[in-house]
Motif scaffolding. Structure first.
Motif, PDB file in Angstrom:
ATOM      1  N   ARG A 179      48.195  37.342  29.565  1.00  0.00           N
ATOM      2  CA  ARG A 179      48.851  38.640  29.352  1.00  0.00           C
ATOM      3  C   ARG A 179      49.956  38.862  30.375  1.00  0.00           C
ATOM      4  NH1 ARG A 179      48.537  43.261  26.008  1.00  0.00           N
ATOM      5  NH2 ARG A 179      47.084  41.825  25.073  1.00  0.00           N
ATOM      6  N   GLN A 219      39.894  35.533  31.645  1.00  0.00           N
ATOM      7  CA  GLN A 219      39.579  35.936  33.024  1.00  0.00           C
ATOM      8  C   GLN A 219      40.490  37.090  33.458  1.00  0.00           C
ATOM      9  OE1 GLN A 219      37.152  34.533  35.050  1.00  0.00           O
ATOM     10  NE2 GLN A 219      37.634  35.983  36.640  1.00  0.00           N
ATOM     11  N   VAL A 220      39.915  38.254  33.673  1.00  0.00           N
ATOM     12  CA  VAL A 220      40.679  39.414  34.140  1.00  0.00           C
ATOM     13  C   VAL A 220      40.902  39.261  35.643  1.00  0.00           C
ATOM     14  CG1 VAL A 220      40.661  41.917  34.413  1.00  0.00           C
ATOM     15  CG2 VAL A 220      39.794  40.882  32.301  1.00  0.00           C
ATOM     16  N   GLY A 236      44.542  43.885  36.721  1.00  0.00           N
ATOM     17  CA  GLY A 236      43.512  43.911  35.679  1.00  0.00           C
ATOM     18  C   GLY A 236      43.936  43.225  34.392  1.00  0.00           C
ATOM     19  N   ARG A 237      44.956  42.391  34.455  1.00  0.00           N
ATOM     20  CA  ARG A 237      45.403  41.637  33.282  1.00  0.00           C
ATOM     21  C   ARG A 237      44.878  40.214  33.354  1.00  0.00           C
ATOM     22  NH1 ARG A 237      51.721  43.075  33.897  1.00  0.00           N
ATOM     23  NH2 ARG A 237      51.112  42.780  36.052  1.00  0.00           N
ATOM     24  N   THR A 238      44.873  39.564  32.219  1.00  0.00           N
ATOM     25  CA  THR A 238      44.588  38.130  32.210  1.00  0.00           C
ATOM     26  C   THR A 238      45.870  37.393  32.586  1.00  0.00           C
ATOM     27  OG1 THR A 238      45.219  37.823  29.899  1.00  0.00           O
ATOM     28  CG2 THR A 238      42.900  38.413  30.343  1.00  0.00           C
ATOM     29  N   GLU A 261      42.245  40.874  39.092  1.00  0.00           N
ATOM     30  CA  GLU A 261      42.595  42.100  39.796  1.00  0.00           C
ATOM     31  C   GLU A 261      43.958  42.006  40.473  1.00  0.00           C
ATOM     32  OE1 GLU A 261      41.080  45.027  39.506  1.00  0.00           O
ATOM     33  OE2 GLU A 261      39.815  43.945  38.074  1.00  0.00           O
TER      34      GLU A 261
END
Length: 76
Positions: free
Chosen positions: A38, A26-27, A33-35, A29
């Motif tokens: 991440r 799931q990205v 814009g990271r999961t 915002e």
């Protein structure tokens, strides 16, 4: 919140398989814009990642802290 607590909450609130899947796919915002996975790897505060993930998945505040009745919601 510690990294271990973040992953414990992911497992408790979403279920281990689904939670790990959305954390990795799931990205978000709110996290540039990271999961979630991440963002955690890159050192973003776990509490901020947790709130971003819960916001994106529309988890109500009352359900964000899992099934442990002793777990206290940390301040935002």
């Amino acid at each position: 919140m510690r990294y271990r607590e973040f992953w414990d909450l992911v497992d408790d609130v979403f279920g281990r398989a689904y939670g790990r899947s959305i954390a990795g796919d799931q990205v978000l915002e709110q996290l540039g814009g990271r999961t979630a996975a991440r963002a955690i790897e890159e050192g973003v505060e776990p509490r901020a990642v947790w709130h971003a993930l819960c916001d994106a998945m529309q988890v109500p505040d009352a359900e964000r802290w899992g099934s442990d009745p002793h777990r206290q919601a940390p301040p935002r």
